[in-house]
Design a protein around this motif. Structure first.
Motif, PDB file in Angstrom:
ATOM      1  N   ALA A  99     -38.315  -2.629 -10.852  1.00 18.24           N
ATOM      2  CA  ALA A  99     -38.657  -3.826 -10.089  1.00 18.24           C
ATOM      3  C   ALA A  99     -38.599  -5.039 -10.997  1.00 18.24           C
ATOM      4  N   TYR A 155     -28.586  -6.305  -0.338  1.00 20.93           N
ATOM      5  CA  TYR A 155     -27.972  -5.800  -1.550  1.00 20.93           C
ATOM      6  C   TYR A 155     -26.494  -5.526  -1.293  1.00 20.93           C
ATOM      7  N   TYR A 208     -41.597  -8.527  -8.740  1.00 21.29           N
ATOM      8  CA  TYR A 208     -41.655  -7.297  -7.979  1.00 21.29           C
ATOM      9  C   TYR A 208     -41.122  -7.485  -6.558  1.00 21.29           C
ATOM     10  N   ASN A 209     -40.159  -8.375  -6.415  1.00 21.49           N
ATOM     11  CA  ASN A 209     -39.547  -8.588  -5.115  1.00 21.49           C
ATOM     12  C   ASN A 209     -38.108  -8.135  -5.041  1.00 21.49           C
ATOM     13  N   LYS A 210     -37.546  -7.692  -6.155  1.00 22.09           N
ATOM     14  CA  LYS A 210     -36.190  -7.167  -6.108  1.00 22.09           C
ATOM     15  C   LYS A 210     -36.078  -5.984  -7.056  1.00 22.09           C
ATOM     16  N   LEU A 211     -35.061  -5.173  -6.798  1.00 26.26           N
ATOM     17  CA  LEU A 211     -34.816  -3.998  -7.618  1.00 26.26           C
ATOM     18  C   LEU A 211     -33.532  -4.184  -8.419  1.00 26.26           C
ATOM     19  N   VAL A 260     -41.112  -4.610  -3.274  1.00 26.20           N
ATOM     20  CA  VAL A 260     -40.480  -3.333  -3.594  1.00 26.20           C
ATOM     21  C   VAL A 260     -41.441  -2.161  -3.457  1.00 26.20           C
TER      22      VAL A 260
END
Lengths: 117, 113
Positions: free
Chosen positions: B94, A35, B98-101, A103
């Motif tokens: 998410a 990120y 559901y692999n990134k925020l 996540v």
């Protein structure tokens, strides 16, 4: 367990240079996400690596590239640095195979602060 | 597109006072929602998360959050703030399988003695 570690902690580069940032995931984690957090903003997803492949990518140019090694550690490379690349770069690791996705159980490292002059 | 809005950039409270940080999200399906805290010079620490079930979620350090689907909100609360709670707080949803925020811009909390 050392958790997620990143190196270096701080870095100063000039415009046009290239930089490599490193991340070691938490023990038992095989998925690494990167990120970018610009000053005063929330983190933005760059990409995620799993099984040494880029699995997902955010809205970042091709100047941003990465790599994952067999031991699950990862590198983030940024070419042709711009002033706007100055930011805190965060690495997050997670185990695979979770119903809630990467996540669900994700740990962040302390980050690498990059300053581009 | 998915997004997260944190309407308050800065909030100042007195030690011992109650706290509520606001978060609104935009997401088409059932959201997975998170609150993280970031102290100066440090990475992000997960306070709590909501996946399903009870809409009132308990987290670490005495924080809780309530999911309200009708208001698209996930506000963070604490009944009595401590000086050590001064930090930046980020709400996230998410996305991407559901692999990134996707994070909000954050709320900086200052605590007066």
């Amino acid at each position: 367990d050392a958790g997620v570690t990143q190196s270096p902690t701080h870095l100063i580069k000039t415009r046009g240079q290239q930089v490599t940032l490193r991340c070691s995931p938490k023990s038992g984690h095989d998925t690494v996400s990167w990120y970018q957090q610009a000053l005063g903003q929330g983190p933005q997803f760059i990409f995620q690596y799993y099984e040494e492949e880029e699995r997902q990518r955010g809205n970042f140019p091709d100047r941003f590239s990465g790599h994952q090694f067999p031991n699950y550690s990862s590198e983030l490379n940024v070419n042709a640095l711009l002033l706007g690349d100055s930011a805190l770069y965060l690495c997050a690791s997670s185990p695979s195979g979770l119903a809630g996705g990467s996540v669900e159980t994700q740990y962040f490292g302390p980050g690498t602060r990059l300053l581009v002059l | 597109a998915q997004s997260v809005t944190q309407p308050d950039i800065h909030i100042t409270v007195s030690e011992g006072a109650s706290l509520e940080l606001r978060c609104n999200y935009s997401y088409g399906a059932t959201p997975y929602l998170f609150w993280y805290v970031q102290s100066p010079g440090q990475g992000l620490q997960l306070l709590l998360k909501y996946f399903s079930g009870d809409t009132l979620v308990q987290g670490i350090k005495g924080f809780e959050a309530e999911f309200k689907r009708s208001q698209s909100s996930f506000n963070l609360r604490k009944p009595s703030v401590h000086w050590s709670d001064a930090a930046e707080y980020f709400c996230a949803v998410a996305s991407g399988g559901y692999n990134k925020l996707i994070f909000g811009a954050g709320t900086r909390l200052a605590v007066h003695p």
